[in-house]
Design a protein around this motif. Structure first.
Motif, PDB file in Angstrom:
ATOM      1  N   PRO A 172      -0.423 -11.581  12.181  1.00 63.55           N
ATOM      2  CA  PRO A 172      -0.715 -10.420  13.024  1.00 63.55           C
ATOM      3  C   PRO A 172      -0.642  -9.115  12.221  1.00 63.55           C
ATOM      4  CG  PRO A 172       1.238 -11.617  13.809  1.00 63.55           C
ATOM      5  CD  PRO A 172       0.769 -12.291  12.573  1.00 63.55           C
ATOM      6  N   ALA A 173      -1.605  -8.237  12.447  1.00 65.26           N
ATOM      7  CA  ALA A 173      -1.649  -6.954  11.731  1.00 65.26           C
ATOM      8  C   ALA A 173      -0.389  -6.133  12.002  1.00 65.26           C
ATOM      9  CB  ALA A 173      -2.891  -6.176  12.131  1.00 65.26           C
ATOM     10  N   ILE A 174       0.159  -6.246  13.187  1.00 67.91           N
ATOM     11  CA  ILE A 174       1.367  -5.483  13.538  1.00 67.91           C
ATOM     12  C   ILE A 174       2.547  -5.895  12.648  1.00 67.91           C
ATOM     13  CG2 ILE A 174       2.141  -7.034  15.374  1.00 67.91           C
ATOM     14  CD1 ILE A 174       2.288  -3.238  15.610  1.00 67.91           C
ATOM     15  N   PHE A 175       2.555  -7.150  12.222  1.00 66.86           N
ATOM     16  CA  PHE A 175       3.613  -7.619  11.327  1.00 66.86           C
ATOM     17  C   PHE A 175       3.496  -6.960   9.954  1.00 66.86           C
ATOM     18  CE2 PHE A 175       4.763 -10.600   7.884  1.00 66.86           C
ATOM     19  CZ  PHE A 175       6.128 -10.617   8.080  1.00 66.86           C
ATOM     20  N   LEU A 176       2.292  -6.704   9.506  1.00 60.55           N
ATOM     21  CA  LEU A 176       2.060  -6.159   8.169  1.00 60.55           C
ATOM     22  C   LEU A 176       2.182  -4.638   8.108  1.00 60.55           C
ATOM     23  CD1 LEU A 176      -1.051  -8.347   7.376  1.00 60.55           C
ATOM     24  CD2 LEU A 176       1.256  -8.667   6.447  1.00 60.55           C
ATOM     25  N   GLN A 177       1.894  -3.970   9.212  1.00 61.35           N
ATOM     26  CA  GLN A 177       1.861  -2.508   9.231  1.00 61.35           C
ATOM     27  C   GLN A 177       3.217  -1.901   8.863  1.00 61.35           C
ATOM     28  OE1 GLN A 177      -0.990  -0.657   9.856  1.00 61.35           O
ATOM     29  NE2 GLN A 177       0.252   1.065   9.196  1.00 61.35           N
ATOM     30  N   ASP A 178       3.209  -1.005   7.899  1.00 62.00           N
ATOM     31  CA  ASP A 178       4.412  -0.273   7.454  1.00 62.00           C
ATOM     32  C   ASP A 178       5.528  -1.199   6.962  1.00 62.00           C
ATOM     33  OD1 ASP A 178       3.240   2.215   8.076  1.00 62.00           O
ATOM     34  OD2 ASP A 178       3.886   2.039  10.165  1.00 62.00           O
ATOM     35  N   ARG A 179       5.178  -2.324   6.372  1.00 61.89           N
ATOM     36  CA  ARG A 179       6.189  -3.282   5.920  1.00 61.89           C
ATOM     37  C   ARG A 179       6.171  -3.499   4.410  1.00 61.89           C
ATOM     38  NH1 ARG A 179       7.680  -6.970  10.004  1.00 61.89           N
ATOM     39  NH2 ARG A 179       9.288  -7.588   8.560  1.00 61.89           N
ATOM     40  N   MET A 180       5.410  -2.696   3.677  1.00 59.81           N
ATOM     41  CA  MET A 180       5.312  -2.865   2.227  1.00 59.81           C
ATOM     42  C   MET A 180       6.697  -2.885   1.581  1.00 59.81           C
ATOM     43  SD  MET A 180       3.180  -3.056  -0.462  1.00 59.81           S
ATOM     44  CE  MET A 180       1.637  -2.280  -0.079  1.00 59.81           C
ATOM     45  N   GLU A 181       7.550  -1.969   1.996  1.00 60.21           N
ATOM     46  CA  GLU A 181       8.896  -1.908   1.416  1.00 60.21           C
ATOM     47  C   GLU A 181       9.644  -3.220   1.618  1.00 60.21           C
ATOM     48  OE1 GLU A 181      12.924   0.856   1.511  1.00 60.21           O
ATOM     49  OE2 GLU A 181      11.447   1.082   3.101  1.00 60.21           O
ATOM     50  N   ALA A 239      -4.729  -4.463   3.899  1.00 56.45           N
ATOM     51  CA  ALA A 239      -5.717  -4.456   4.979  1.00 56.45           C
ATOM     52  C   ALA A 239      -5.300  -3.543   6.129  1.00 56.45           C
ATOM     53  CB  ALA A 239      -5.934  -5.882   5.495  1.00 56.45           C
ATOM     54  N   THR A 240      -4.084  -3.021   6.091  1.00 54.89           N
ATOM     55  CA  THR A 240      -3.603  -2.102   7.121  1.00 54.89           C
ATOM     56  C   THR A 240      -3.668  -0.674   6.573  1.00 54.89           C
ATOM     57  OG1 THR A 240      -1.280  -2.137   6.419  1.00 54.89           O
ATOM     58  CG2 THR A 240      -1.996  -3.871   7.943  1.00 54.89           C
ATOM     59  N   ASN A 241      -3.272   0.272   7.376  1.00 51.33           N
ATOM     60  CA  ASN A 241      -3.187   1.661   6.911  1.00 51.33           C
ATOM     61  C   ASN A 241      -1.881   1.828   6.148  1.00 51.33           C
ATOM     62  OD1 ASN A 241      -5.588   2.454   8.138  1.00 51.33           O
ATOM     63  ND2 ASN A 241      -4.581   2.813  10.087  1.00 51.33           N
TER      64      ASN A 241
END
Length: 134
Positions: A13-22, A61-63
């Motif tokens: 899910p994209a929501i899982f990836l969003q803002d999770r780079m750290e 693939a996310t912002n």
């Protein structure tokens, strides 16, 4: 490393990836640390490290926000030395993304000239090595 569990899904899910780079960068470094200190079996640590790299790649693939980009820039020299197939994907996406990042620094942060120059140099190095591989 429990934060990586959604990566086992076919459609992450994209929501899982969003803002999770750290988080993914931390998971990769943790797997590396556990392997080096022999606190986890090498095979298991490699698995988690590769899964973290896949999550980092999918995050593109996310912002991706500027803070996460700065964290990735700091870790990129360590990541690019690794011997996983996903590293090549990260490198390719990063080369494509670099002009946008440079533009952000140039336009929105006039005091960030040093970051701009360093990123421009990094980009040229990556492109040079990419050309030599071909």
């Amino acid at each position: 490393m429990q934060n990586l569990s959604p990566m086992f899904s076919v459609n992450v899910p994209a929501i899982f990836l969003q803002d999770r780079m750290e988080n993914f960068l931390i998971c990769r470094r943790l797997a590396e640390y556990l392997r080096e200190k022999k606190l986890m079996a090498k095979k298991a640590a490699n698995f988690f490290e590769e899964l973290s790299l896949t999550a980092i790649h999918f995050t593109f693939a996310t912002n991706v926000n500027l803070i996460d980009i700065n964290l990735l820039i700091a870790e990129l020299p360590k990541i690019l030395k690794l011997n996983y197939p996903e590293v090549e994907n990260i490198r390719k996406v990063w080369i494509k993304m670099m002009p946008q990042v440079l533009n952000i620094y140039r336009v929105y942060d006039p005091n960030a000239w040093r970051k701009f120059v360093n990123l421009k140099y990094l980009t040229e190095m990556l492109v040079t090595f990419d050309d030599k591989k071909k």
